[in-house]
Motif scaffolding. Structure first.
Motif, PDB file in Angstrom:
ATOM      1  N   TRP A  47      31.877  24.352  38.417  1.00  0.00           N
ATOM      2  CA  TRP A  47      32.427  23.694  39.603  1.00  0.00           C
ATOM      3  C   TRP A  47      31.480  22.597  40.091  1.00  0.00           C
ATOM      4  CZ3 TRP A  47      37.304  24.161  41.153  1.00  0.00           C
ATOM      5  CH2 TRP A  47      38.026  25.266  40.692  1.00  0.00           C
TER       6      TRP A  47
ATOM      7  N   LEU B  68      35.836  26.993  46.386  1.00  0.00           N
ATOM      8  CA  LEU B  68      35.111  27.231  45.141  1.00  0.00           C
ATOM      9  C   LEU B  68      33.987  26.209  44.957  1.00  0.00           C
ATOM     10  CD1 LEU B  68      38.203  28.060  42.945  1.00  0.00           C
ATOM     11  CD2 LEU B  68      36.338  29.640  43.472  1.00  0.00           C
TER      12      LEU B  68
ATOM     13  N   GLU C  17      31.221  27.172  47.315  1.00  0.00           N
ATOM     14  CA  GLU C  17      30.486  28.313  46.770  1.00  0.00           C
ATOM     15  C   GLU C  17      29.445  27.853  45.745  1.00  0.00           C
ATOM     16  OE1 GLU C  17      31.502  32.362  44.203  1.00  0.00           O
ATOM     17  OE2 GLU C  17      33.062  31.435  45.436  1.00  0.00           O
TER      18      GLU C  17
ATOM     19  N   ALA D  10      37.648  31.418  38.597  1.00  0.00           N
ATOM     20  CA  ALA D  10      38.417  31.992  39.705  1.00  0.00           C
ATOM     21  C   ALA D  10      39.855  32.274  39.291  1.00  0.00           C
ATOM     22  CB  ALA D  10      38.398  31.026  40.887  1.00  0.00           C
TER      23      ALA D  10
END
Length: 293
Positions: free
Chosen positions: A182, A206, A209, A262
């Protein structure tokens, strides 16, 4: 009483006497008279009036909740009685989040094949619009995320798990990778869904994170608009795997995104009623069969 409740719900939705009258197929004086008659029946003022609609009174807001429930039950009763004599028929208004549009035919094709007298209207909507549409009776059901944001009081059937892919043109710096993170995705020239889309909120979370933040050069509420920009070669995007798979044969490259990889559950939701309408019960049964494949 039922006709007057229909008028009242239409007025609450349109917030304009003229438009509500058009929705109900009556003249504006007839709608105004119907609302006043409903107020007389219930013994309370429902609407603040001036030269135009000024909102619902506190009593009106409470009656609106009851009216939606009553009309939902009435429609369920009508559907059930119609199905007794003619089999399932009617129109299902289905709100679908944009990222689920590529798979909606997996549900509607076998459903309409089994029930040829039922027509389905598929409408692209945000997850919030789907919940609001079901509450206001403007939608009969929806396909949305089941496990990311609160859904409230609805019946639900899971359909599939959504995974995410970095979608880019062959010339992209990341096109030859087996997987990307990501953090790496955030450094690319991105086009993403708009912030009112739950998919974008998932992507933002995401990225956060991973300690990064996206600054997309292009935003759109249409997945197809994103695909078009990726095809130009100037942008890349983050899209669900099912959507990415549709365009791998069109010259685009789909790369799994990890750290984390994810996943979110997408499913069918409908008003929580007992008994459920025969048409929606059949649609939910078809959704259950699809989820088991």
């Amino acid at each position: 009483m039922i006709d007057r409740l229909e008028m009242f719900v239409a007025l609450a939705a349109e917030r304009h006497f003229g438009r509500a009258a058009e929705v109900c197929g009556v003249t504006q004086p007839s709608l105004s008279a119907g609302i006043r008659a409903l107020e007389d029946q219930l013994g309370v003022q429902l609407v603040y009036r001036g030269s135009r609609f000024q909102g619902l009174t506190p009593e009106g807001a409470r009656v609106l909740d009851w009216a939606r429930r009553i009309l939902g039950d009435v429609r369920s009763m009508r559907d059930e009685m119609r199905s007794v004599h003619k089999g399932l028929s009617g129109v299902v208004r289905l709100g679908v989040i944009p990222t689920a549009l590529p798979m909606v035919a997996d549900l509607t094709a076998p459903f309409t094949a089994a029930h040829p007298n039922v027509r389905v209207t598929v409408l692209s909507r945000t997850s919030a619009e789907i919940l609001a549409g079901i509450e206001t009776l403007e939608l009969d059901a929806g396909i949305t995320y089941l496990d990311n944001e609160p859904l409230g009081r609805v019946s639900q059937v899971s359909l599939y798990v959504e995974y995410y892919r970095f979608l880019c043109a062959p010339g992209s710096a990341l096109a030859g990778r087996d997987q990307v993170t990501w953090a790496e995705v955030a450094g690319e020239n991105l086009c993403l869904l708009t912030g009112d889309m739950q998919n974008r909120r998932i992507v933002n979370a995401l990225l956060a994170e991973a300690g990064v933040k996206a600054a997309p050069g292009v935003e759109s509420n249409s997945s197809m608009a994103l695909i078009g920009h990726v095809m130009s070669g100037r942008w890349a995007s983050v899209v669900p795997k099912r959507l990415a798979d549709m365009f791998r044969g069109a010259g685009l490259v789909s790369v799994p995104i990890v750290s984390p990889e994810a996943e979110h559950v997408v499913g069918l939701i409908a008003p929580k009623r007992d008994p459920q309408t025969p048409v929606l019960m059949a649609l939910m049964e078809e959704a259950g069969r699809l989820s088991r494949r």
